[in-house]
Design an enzyme around this catalytic site. Structure first.
Site, mmCIF file in Angstrom:
data_model
loop_
_atom_site.group_PDB
_atom_site.id
_atom_site.type_symbol
_atom_site.label_atom_id
_atom_site.label_comp_id
_atom_site.label_asym_id
_atom_site.label_seq_id
_atom_site.Cartn_x
_atom_site.Cartn_y
_atom_site.Cartn_z
ATOM 1 N N THR A 150 7.266 3.236 15.456
ATOM 2 C CA THR A 150 7.997 2.879 15.204
ATOM 3 C C THR A 150 9.662 3.521 15.958
ATOM 4 O OG1 THR A 150 7.158 2.737 12.757
ATOM 5 C CG2 THR A 150 9.641 3.275 12.168
ATOM 6 N N SER A 207 7.610 5.262 4.854
ATOM 7 C CA SER A 207 7.696 6.814 4.447
ATOM 8 C C SER A 207 9.243 6.167 5.398
ATOM 9 C CB SER A 207 7.547 7.754 5.020
ATOM 10 O OG SER A 207 5.822 7.675 4.888
HETATM 11 N N1 GLU Z 1 3.962 2.584 9.031
HETATM 12 C C1 GLU Z 1 5.257 4.018 8.671
HETATM 13 C C2 GLU Z 1 5.459 3.889 7.712
HETATM 14 O O1 GLU Z 1 6.456 2.116 6.467
HETATM 15 C C3 GLU Z 1 5.574 4.195 9.940
HETATM 16 C C4 GLU Z 1 5.630 4.841 10.928
HETATM 17 C C5 GLU Z 1 6.122 5.510 12.258
HETATM 18 O O2 GLU Z 1 6.899 5.855 11.591
HETATM 19 O O3 GLU Z 1 5.921 5.401 13.402
HETATM 20 O O4 GLU Z 1 6.440 3.911 7.386
#
Ligand code: GLU
Length: 689
Positions: free
Chosen positions: A486, A551
Site C-alpha cells: 500500500t 486498517s
Molecule cells: N489491505 C490493507 C488494508 O486495507 C492494506 C495493506 C497494506 O497496507 O499494505 O488495510
C-alpha cells in the site's frame, strides 16, 4: 547542475535600441507609440530582479535540484531499496506541500499545486503516476480511502473508494471453489493447512480481486473539490508511461520477489521480465515504458472514470478476473472470480462521516468503516488520554526520532492491544454489519475508553486483550488477517485544503494479474476466509457487494478551538503496513502531539506497538535499535521484556507521510516528513524571497 531555477536575465538592451517586445515597460512604449512616436529611445532599464524559485525541487546541501532531471542529488535516481535511510530532514514550505512514497509522484502532485491546483487535483495526478512507478502498491486496479479538509468550510469529508465483492460472492467465496467442491480456490492446493499458504494461494486466484474503487472515488472527490481541468491531471502519468521511467529499488525488489507468481500472467510477464526461457527480472534503473498504461490514462483523462468502469478497459479487467488458466509461461489452473461488467458499472464510491474525536488539546479525524483505522486509532488515543503521555516521552532525541521510553511504548502497546481486540470482533463494513450501538459512539465513548484504560497495568503486559462487552449485542467471532502492499500521500494545497489518502492493491503486486497496463488488487483477502468461528458469525465475513475491512488510517489533526470545537488544521499523516498501519499512525500522532517532534522525527521514530497478541514490535530496521542478539542489549527491549512483553525486533516497513502546519519565525509554515524506510519525498513551494 541546476542549483536555482532563475528567471533568465533579459539581454542588456543597447542604450538607444528599440524596445524589446517583452520588456516590462512595453506598455509604456506602446502607449507612447500610439501617440505618434515610432522608435522610442529610453534609458537602459534597471537589472531585472533575480527570483529564486525552488518550488517543487529537492533541496540539497548545494542547492535545489529538479526531480527527475537525473542530476546529482536528484531523488528520482534509482537506488537499491534500503531498510532505513539515515539523516532525513524536515522540509519546510510556505504555501503548499505534497508527500508521497515516490519522488516522481511527489513531483507530479507538486506541479499541480504550483499551477494553483487543489489538493484533490494533486491527488489525482499523484495516483496516476504511482500506478506506474509504484505499481506493486497502488493503482487503477485498486482501492483507496481519502479524508479531505475544506479550509473554507472547515468540513472534513471521508471518501470511501474501497474495493467491493462481486454480487455473486457468497460467504464461502474465498474458501470454497463452489458449494459442491469445498476446496480452496486454485492455485491453492486443496491440502493446504496453514493460514499463510491459504492466503497466498487464494490471493493468486480470481476470487481475491475486488471491484476497484480508487478511480471512482477520486472522480467523486474531484467533482466536490477539483479546480483544474480533469484531463490535465493525467499529463505527468501519460508522459512518464510513454517516455519511460527508471525502475526504483523497491519496484525492482518486488519484480524479483514475485517472479514465480507474475509469470502466470502474460501481460505481467512481458512487462516486468526479459524474454524466455529465463524471464530475467527487469532490474533497478531499467528504463520502462508502459504504453498500455498511457492508453488507459488517456482514456480516463478524456472519458472520466466511466472509461475504467465500462467499455473495453472494464472488459479486460473482468476477463482477467475470470481466467481459468494462467496466460503466461506458467499456465496453471486458476479458480475464476465472478466479477461481471454489471459489478464494474455498479461500483459507487461512498461519502462517509469521518470519525472525529478529541484527544487532549486536539481533534483527531480518521477513516470510518469499512476501515477499522479511524476507530482503532481513536480508541487507542482515547485510552492514552487517561495517562499523562508527555511524561512518558523518549529517553533521548535526535533527527531520527530518538529512543522511546519503556513506559511510553508499554502504554501505547497495551492501549493498542485493547483497541485491536474490539476491532477484530466488531468492526467491518457497517453497510452490512452494525457496530455495537449502531454507530461509533459506543466504541469511542470516553467512559468506555476510561474503563478500558483501567485494564492497563504499569508493571505487566496484559499479553492478549479481550474485546469489550456491549450488552445485548450478538456474540461474534474474530478476524485479523491482512496483507501489505500500500502507499500513502499527504497533500496541502495553496488554499489550505488537505488530502490524506491511503491507496492500495493490498499485497505487493496485488493478485499478480495485469490488464491494460495496471495490476489488479487482491483486496478481498482482507475479508475473513471463514464466515464464523466458535463464538458466532464473523463481522468481516464475505458478502455480495460488501467491502472488506481495512486498517488504512489516513488521519487529520486539528487544534481544539476555545469553544471546544474543531479549530485550525495541525497535521495530516497516514501509512501503508497492513494491520500495523494503526500502530504507525498512532506513534506518529503521539510523537508530534505528546512528545513535541517535528514531522520528520515523528515519521522516522522507531516503529513500535502491538496488535492483539503477546508480541510487541520494536522496529529493528531503525538505527536506534540494537538488534544484535535479538535485541538482548537494547535498553528499550530489555525494559519491555521485564514487563512481560514478548518483543520482536523484526524490521517494520512503514511508509508514513506527514505534514504539520506550524509557525516559523512568526509566519505560517508547513513542515513535512517522508518515511526513511521507503522512497518517499516531500516537495513544496520552497522558500521564495
Ligand atoms: N489491505 C490493507 C488494508 O486495507 C492494506 C495493506 C497494506 O497496507 O499494505 O488495510
Amino acid at each position: 547542475m541546476l542549483l536555482h531555477d532563475r528567471i533568465p536575465p533579459l539581454p542588456a538592451p543597447h542604450p538607444a535600441r528599440r524596445l524589446a517586445p517583452l520588456w516590462p515597460v512595453l506598455a509604456l512604449g506602446a502607449a507612447l507609440g500610439a501617440c505618434g512616436g515610432s522608435d522610442i529611445e529610453l534609458p537602459a532599464p534597471p537589472p531585472p530582479p533575480v527570483v529564486v524559485d525552488t518550488a517543487c525541487q529537492q533541496s540539497t546541501a548545494s542547492g535545489a535540484v529538479v526531480v527527475g532531471s537525473g542530476l546529482p542529488g536528484d531523488p528520482a535516481i534509482p537506488e537499491p531499496a534500503s531498510g532505513y535511510k539515515l539523516g532525513a530532514k524536515p522540509v519546510v514550505s510556505k504555501g503548499y506541500m505534497v508527500v508521497t512514497a515516490n519522488p516522481l509522484a511527489s513531483q507530479a502532485g507538486c506541479e499541480i499545486l504550483k499551477k494553483g491546483g487543489s489538493a484533490v487535483d494533486a491527488a489525482v495526478a499523484v495516483q496516476a503516476v504511482l500506478g506506474l512507478v509504484e505499481p506493486q502498491s497502488s493503482g487503477l486496479g485498486g482501492g483507496a480511502f481519502m479524508l479531505h479538509f475544506n479550509a473554507k468550510t472547515g468540513v472534513v469529508q471521508a471518501y470511501d473508494g474501497r474495493e467491493q465483492a462481486p454480487a455473486a460472492a457468497t460467504q464461502d467465496y474465498l474458501r470454497y471453489i463452489s458449494a459442491s467442491n469445498n476446496a480452496y480456490p486454485l492455485p491453492t492446493a486443496a491440502s493446504v493447512v496453514t493460514d499463510s499458504a491459504a492466503f497466498n494461494g487464494v490471493r493468486a486466484s480470481g476470487r481475491s480481486v475486488g471491484t476497484p474503487g480508487a478511480v471512482r472515488m477520486l472522480e467523486l472527490a474531484y467533482q466536490d473539490n477539483g479546480k483544474l481541468p480533469w484531463n490535465g491531471l493525467f499529463a505527468s502519468g501519460i508522459k512518464l508511461a510513454t517516455d519511460g521511467f527508471k525502475i526504483s529499488g523497491r519496484m525492482a525488489d518486488a519484480i524479483a520477489l514475485n517472479k514465480a507468481s507474475l509469470l502466470v500472467d502474460a501481460e505481467a510477464t512481458a512487462y516486468f521480465y526479459g524474454p524466455g526461457p529465463d524471464y530475467a527480472p527487469k532490474a533497478l534503473g531499467t528504463l520502462l515504458k508502459n504504453p498500455a498504461y498511457a492508453d488507459s490514462l488517456t482514456a480516463l483523462a478524456s472519458g472520466g472514470a466511466n472509461a475504467l468502469y465500462t467499455g473495453p478497459i472494464a472488459q479486460a479487467v473482468v476477463d482477467k478476473i475470470a481466467a481459468t488458466v494462467g496466460s503466461g509461461p506458467t499456465a496453471i489452473a486458476l479458480t475464476p472470480g465472478l466479477t461481471t461488467m454489471a459489478d464494474m458499472a455498479a461500483y459507487k464510491p461512498v461519502k462517509r462521516t469521518a470519525v472525529c474525536t478529541t484527544y487532549r488539546a486536539w481533534w483527531v479525524c480518521g477513516m470510518p468503516p469499512p476501515s477499522s483505522g479511524g476507530i482503532a486509532v481513536a480508541q487507542t488515543l482515547g485510552m492514552l488520554e487517561n495517562y499523562y503521555m508527555p511524561g512518558f516521552g523518549p529517553t533521548s532525541m535526535d533527527a531520527e526520532g530518538g529512543k522511546p521510553s519503556v513506559l511510553g511504548v508499554h502504554l501505547v502497546s497495551e492501549a493498542e492491544r485493547l483497541a485491536y481486540a474490539d476491532r477484530n470482533k466488531y468492526v467491518a463494513d457497517t453497510d452490512f454489519v452494525p457496530l455495537p450501538g449502531d454507530n461509533t459512539d459506543a466504541l469511542l465513548s470516553k467512559d468506555y475508553l476510561r474503563g478500558r484504560a483501567n485494564l492497563i497495568r504499569f508493571d505487566k503486559s496484559m499479553g492478549v486483550a479481550t474485546a469489550g462487552v456491549f450488552p445485548g449485542f450478538v456474540p461474534q467471532g474474530v478476524s485479523d488477517a491482512e496483507g501489505r502492499g500500500t502507499t500513502h500521500m499527504t497533500i496541502v494545497d495553496g488554499a489550505g485544503n488537505v488530502v490524506v489518502m491511503t491507496t492500495t492493491v493490498e499485497s505487493s503486486m496485488g493478485s499478480f494479474r495485469m490488464a491494460k497496463g495496471f495490476l489488479l488488487n487482491n483486496q478481498l483477502t482482507d475479508f475473513s476466509f471463514a464466515p464464523s468461528d466458535a463464538a458466532g458469525p464473523i463481522a468481516n465475513r464475505v458478502g455480495p457487494g460488501k467491502r472488506p475491512r481495512s486498517s488504512m488510517a489516513p488521519t487529520l489533526v486539528f487544534a481544539k478551538a476555545a469553544d471546544g470545537s474543531k479549530g485550525a488544521f495541525v497535521m495530516g499523516t497516514g501509512s501503508p503496513g497492513g494491520a500495523s498501519i494503526i500502530q504507525f499512525v498512532t506513534k506518529t500522532v503521539v510523537g508530534v502531539l505528546d512528545w513535541g517532534m517535528d514531522a520528520q522525527q515523528a515519521t522516522s521514530m522507531i516503529n513500535f506497538g502491538a496488535s492483539n497478541s503477546a508480541t510487541t514490535g520494536v522496529g529493528g530496521e531503525h538505527p536506534n535499535v540494537v538488534v544484535a542478539n535479538n535485541g538482548g542489549g537494547d535498553a528499550l527491549v530489555i525494559g519491555l521484556r521485564a514487563l512481560g512483553h514478548t518483543v520482536s525486533v523484526a524490521a517494520q516497513s512503514s511508509g508514513t507521510g506527514t505534514v504539520i502546519k506550524t509557525q516559523l519565525n512568526g509566519a505560517a509554515a508547513l513542515v513535512g516528513g517522508a518515511d526513511p524506510r521507503r522512497e518517499g519525498l516531500v516537495l513544496g513551494d520552497g522558500l521564495k524571497p
